[in-house]
Design a protein around this motif. Structure first.
Motif, PDB file in Angstrom:
ATOM      1  N   LEU A  27      -6.057  -1.961  -4.987  1.00 26.20           N
ATOM      2  CA  LEU A  27      -5.015  -0.844  -5.144  1.00 26.20           C
ATOM      3  C   LEU A  27      -5.821   0.646  -6.956  1.00 26.20           C
ATOM      4  O   LEU A  27      -4.928   1.959  -6.142  1.00 26.20           O
ATOM      5  N   LYS A  28      -6.856   0.232  -7.377  1.00 29.00           N
ATOM      6  CA  LYS A  28      -6.980   1.585  -7.728  1.00 29.00           C
ATOM      7  C   LYS A  28      -7.838   2.606  -6.596  1.00 29.00           C
ATOM      8  O   LYS A  28      -7.427   3.789  -7.178  1.00 29.00           O
ATOM      9  N   ALA A  75       0.153  -1.274   0.023  1.00 24.03           N
ATOM     10  CA  ALA A  75      -0.061   0.383  -0.103  1.00 24.03           C
ATOM     11  C   ALA A  75       0.902   0.918   0.354  1.00 24.03           C
ATOM     12  O   ALA A  75       0.632   2.107  -0.921  1.00 24.03           O
ATOM     13  N   LEU A  76       1.432   1.508   0.917  1.00 25.97           N
ATOM     14  CA  LEU A  76       3.096   2.500   1.149  1.00 25.97           C
ATOM     15  C   LEU A  76       3.672   2.627  -0.701  1.00 25.97           C
ATOM     16  O   LEU A  76       3.599   4.100  -1.034  1.00 25.97           O
ATOM     17  N   THR A  77       3.699   1.724  -1.158  1.00 27.70           N
ATOM     18  CA  THR A  77       4.497   1.164  -2.589  1.00 27.70           C
ATOM     19  C   THR A  77       3.918   1.697  -3.482  1.00 27.70           C
ATOM     20  O   THR A  77       4.401   3.564  -4.176  1.00 27.70           O
ATOM     21  N   ILE A  96       4.939  -4.551  -6.250  1.00 31.78           N
ATOM     22  CA  ILE A  96       3.661  -4.405  -7.332  1.00 31.78           C
ATOM     23  C   ILE A  96       4.768  -5.022  -7.972  1.00 31.78           C
ATOM     24  O   ILE A  96       5.689  -5.354  -8.173  1.00 31.78           O
ATOM     25  N   SER A  97       3.064  -6.167  -8.020  1.00 31.94           N
ATOM     26  CA  SER A  97       3.313  -7.337  -9.817  1.00 31.94           C
ATOM     27  C   SER A  97       2.890  -6.816 -10.813  1.00 31.94           C
ATOM     28  O   SER A  97       3.306  -5.251 -10.743  1.00 31.94           O
ATOM     29  N   THR A 132      -2.279  -2.176 -14.210  1.00 31.60           N
ATOM     30  CA  THR A 132      -3.832  -2.011 -13.583  1.00 31.60           C
ATOM     31  C   THR A 132      -4.155  -0.379 -12.918  1.00 31.60           C
ATOM     32  O   THR A 132      -4.979   0.419 -13.532  1.00 31.60           O
ATOM     33  N   ILE A 133      -2.470  -0.077 -12.562  1.00 22.82           N
ATOM     34  CA  ILE A 133      -3.061   1.475 -12.026  1.00 22.82           C
ATOM     35  C   ILE A 133      -2.482   2.778 -12.487  1.00 22.82           C
ATOM     36  O   ILE A 133      -2.805   3.778 -12.419  1.00 22.82           O
TER      37      ILE A 133
END
Length: 507
Positions: free
Chosen positions: A303-304, A108-110, A245-246, A252-253
């Protein structure tokens, strides 16, 4: 223009200004991580220090670094302890905190750091490319358009409501609007609904209300329900599983960050709109654009849902410098303090600043690129250590949350009565949370309520009634978009039901 940009580049890359932007980013990030100590407070404190520097460009670069550093770092407390001390990071907590509770605090912080960096960088590029032209567009917005823009923000409450909770979200929004009327209005110098309490004459404090709606109920829930410290799979919520994150998550983001950086920047350009509205609208727009399966994840750790407000509020932070530097109009409380600092430094912001003092104008803008690089370099390596905050045993974490909640509320107003208001509102928020009422719409109604009322009153005075709706096409367009946002979720739900029914009948 090119000569001015080169002159500003030379000034921004000087050793003194590189030290200033680094120092500002460090101070802003540290202050932003503490709930209750927002950029307004620290910038106001640092103005005397900035004035002693002597060089106006260095002083403004320092203060600007503190500003976007605080916005950049403000997501930390929202994600880790659900205590948004800055209005623009409230939407970050909606999905950031559920991610942290599920053992994905590092991820989340990344995501927040990458989204903030991308939003701030895109905002700085757009600021350099379109600042003079956008200043003209900003002048087209009057009280009528701002009223419609606030209404547009309120119309997106369905995005902050869970499945089947739209009616409850509407009720909480109305309650937030009611709470916004407490105290003196900008156009009427008379106290309203204070019940004789002088401490309520200036209304409820945003920081107190934010802590009462999010941080205090969370601490009480941790006490009342020990299972809440466990994630859905039964593991410890403080366990740090992964910091990266992958590629699939990045894909996605990425479009979310791109869209909300653009939208956030253009909202930030409008005087009076700012990062808060940009973050709320960014979250709402992305939820409405998401598929049905993705919508169900919003509010539960999407994540979005985390990337959208982070990109939007940092881009809006860059956009807010357009009216400040080109028109001399502050777009928020923070930029109003920056305007005061400019005047104290004998710099006159306005249309001629870019021509008369290009070194100041362009060095501040170019320093935003450097500042975002500094912020990313500072924050990414520290994420593993910051995320370990959640590994603290629950017996120590609860007093930690309560301490920062009480401290943030007290420092915000420097008034012990705020602590009583905090406890009262916190207990009420806990009861509402038990009854499955969404608390975010209340805070949205409160934040937008005062601006909505003030701009509506001005528009009514200027046009002697509701004529401003018909006389201003931009107002009509924004109001029409508000109506679309109100009915869009229901239409999509009915459409999905019809499609599912037709598929079942076909089978």
């Amino acid at each position: 223009m090119l000569e001015g940009m080169l002159e500003g580049l030379g000034a921004a890359l000087s050793l003194q200004n590189l030290i200033m932007v680094t120092a500002g980013c460090i101070i802003g990030t540290l202050i932003g991580m503490l709930p209750g100590l927002g950029p307004m407070s620290i910038i106001a404190i640092m103005i005397p220090i900035a004035i002693t520097i002597g060089d106006p460009s260095s002083a403004l670069i320092l203060l600007a670094g503190v500003y976007y550093g605080a916005i950049f770092g403000g997501s930390t407390s929202s994600i880790l302890i659900n205590a948004p001390g800055v209005a623009s990071t409230v939407a970050t907590s909606f999905d950031g905190y559920p991610l942290a509770r599920s053992g994905q605090a590092g991820k989340a912080l990344t995501v927040a750091a990458i989204s903030s960096f991308s939003g701030g960088t895109i905002g700085a590029i757009l600021l350099m490319a379109f600042a003079p032209a956008l200043a003209t567009v900003a002048l087209l917005f009057h009280s009528a358009e701002y009223f419609a823009l606030m209404l547009l923000g309120l119309s997106a409450i369905a995005a902050f409501a869970g499945s089947g909770n739209v009616a409850k979200a509407a009720m909480m929004t109305i309650l937030g609007l009611i709470m916004a009327t407490v105290g003196e209005a900008a156009l009427f110098n008379a106290p309203r609904f204070t019940m004789g309490f002088q401490d309520l004459q200036s209304g409820f404090s945003f920081i107190t209300l934010a802590m009462a709606m999010f941080a205090l109920p969370e601490a009480l829930f941790l006490v009342l329900d020990p299972r809440r410290s466990k994630s859905a799979d039964g593991s410890d919520a403080g366990e740090i599983k992964d910091l990266r994150i992958s590629r699939e998550e990045a894909r996605t983001i990425a479009p979310v960050i791109g869209r909300q950086s653009l939208q956030g920047f253009f909202i930030g350009v409008l005087p009076g709109a700012g990062a808060t509205i940009a973050s709320f609208l960014g979250y709402a727009v992305e939820r409405n654009l998401a598929t049905k399966e993705e919508q169900e994840q919003f509010g539960k750790g999407s994540l979005k849902g985390l990337a959208a407000p982070e990109a939007a509020n940092n881009a809006a932070c860059s956009g807010s410098f357009v009216p400040l530097l080109t028109l001399g109009i502050p777009g928020s409380g923070t930029t109003a303090i920056l305007l005061g600092a400019l005047i104290s430094l004998n710099v006159s912001p306005g249309p001629r600043l870019m021509l008369d003092e290009p070194d100041i104008f362009w060095s501040v803008i170019i320093s935003m690129y450097l500042g975002n690089l500094v912020l990313l370099a500072l924050n990414l390596p520290l994420i593993p250590y910051i995320a370990k905050l959640l590994a603290v045993p629950r017996a120590y974490l609860i007093p930690f949350i309560l301490f920062f909640t009480l401290m943030g509320s007290y420092i915000g107003q420097n008034n012990s009565t705020e602590l009583l208001i905090l406890v009262g509102l916190g207990l009420a928020a806990t009861a509402l949370k038990f009854a499955d009422y969404p608390l975010a719409p209340l805070l949205i109604g409160f934040i937008l309520g005062r601006m909505l009322e003030d701009n509506f009153a001005r528009a009514m005075q200027l046009y002697d009634g509701f004529g401003f709706i018909l006389e201003r096409p931009m107002t009509m367009a924004l109001l029409a978009l508000s109506v679309v946002l109100v009915f869009l979720p229901g239409w999509r739900a009915r459409r999905a039901t019809r499609i599912a029914r037709s598929v079942a009948q076909g089978d």
